[in-house]
Design a protein around this motif. Sequence first.
Motif, short mmCIF file in Angstrom:
data_model
loop_
_atom_site.label_atom_id
_atom_site.label_comp_id
_atom_site.label_asym_id
_atom_site.label_seq_id
_atom_site.Cartn_x
_atom_site.Cartn_y
_atom_site.Cartn_z
N PRO A 179 -4.38 15.94 1.35
CA PRO A 179 -3.93 17.28 0.60
C PRO A 179 -3.76 18.40 1.67
CG PRO A 179 -5.68 16.51 -0.54
CD PRO A 179 -5.40 15.64 0.74
N ARG A 180 -4.45 18.39 2.94
CA ARG A 180 -4.15 19.57 3.94
C ARG A 180 -2.77 19.47 4.50
NH1 ARG A 180 -9.43 18.68 7.04
NH2 ARG A 180 -8.76 16.32 6.72
N GLN A 181 -2.18 18.19 4.73
CA GLN A 181 -1.16 17.97 5.26
C GLN A 181 0.09 18.47 4.23
OE1 GLN A 181 -0.63 13.89 6.35
NE2 GLN A 181 -2.17 14.07 8.16
N ARG A 222 0.86 -1.10 0.16
CA ARG A 222 -0.08 0.05 0.01
C ARG A 222 0.73 1.20 0.24
NH1 ARG A 222 -4.32 1.74 4.79
NH2 ARG A 222 -5.07 3.35 3.59
N VAL A 223 0.53 2.44 -0.97
CA VAL A 223 1.56 3.33 -1.02
C VAL A 223 0.58 4.22 -0.14
CG1 VAL A 223 2.10 5.31 -2.56
CG2 VAL A 223 2.20 2.93 -3.23
N TYR A 224 1.41 5.21 0.72
CA TYR A 224 0.89 6.14 1.50
C TYR A 224 0.52 7.54 0.85
CZ TYR A 224 0.34 9.72 5.41
OH TYR A 224 -0.21 10.47 5.88
N ASP A 225 -0.71 7.88 0.83
CA ASP A 225 -1.07 9.28 -0.07
C ASP A 225 -1.50 10.12 1.09
OD1 ASP A 225 -1.34 10.92 -2.04
OD2 ASP A 225 -3.35 10.04 -2.46
#
Length: 77
Positions: free
Chosen positions: A8-10, A2-5
């Motif tokens: 957007p606020r971070q 699993r790729v960490y995404d």
Amino acid sequence: MRVYDPDPRQKGAALLSVLVLVALLSAMAVVMLADGRAAIEKLALLRQSDQAFWYALGAEELAAAVITQSHRISGSR
């Protein structure tokens, strides 16, 4: 796997933090350069002051020598 995404606020908060950090470091650099420039100018003024003192001392010695020589010449007549 699993790729960490991240949220957007971070990403925006991280960007803002970096921009604030860069702004602070830039301000510190400007202050340091201004202080360095002031120190260099102060040193130049001190050097000029010392030079003026030694010129005045030399002129005083020269004047005393001329007066002494003038008294010797006029006294011998």
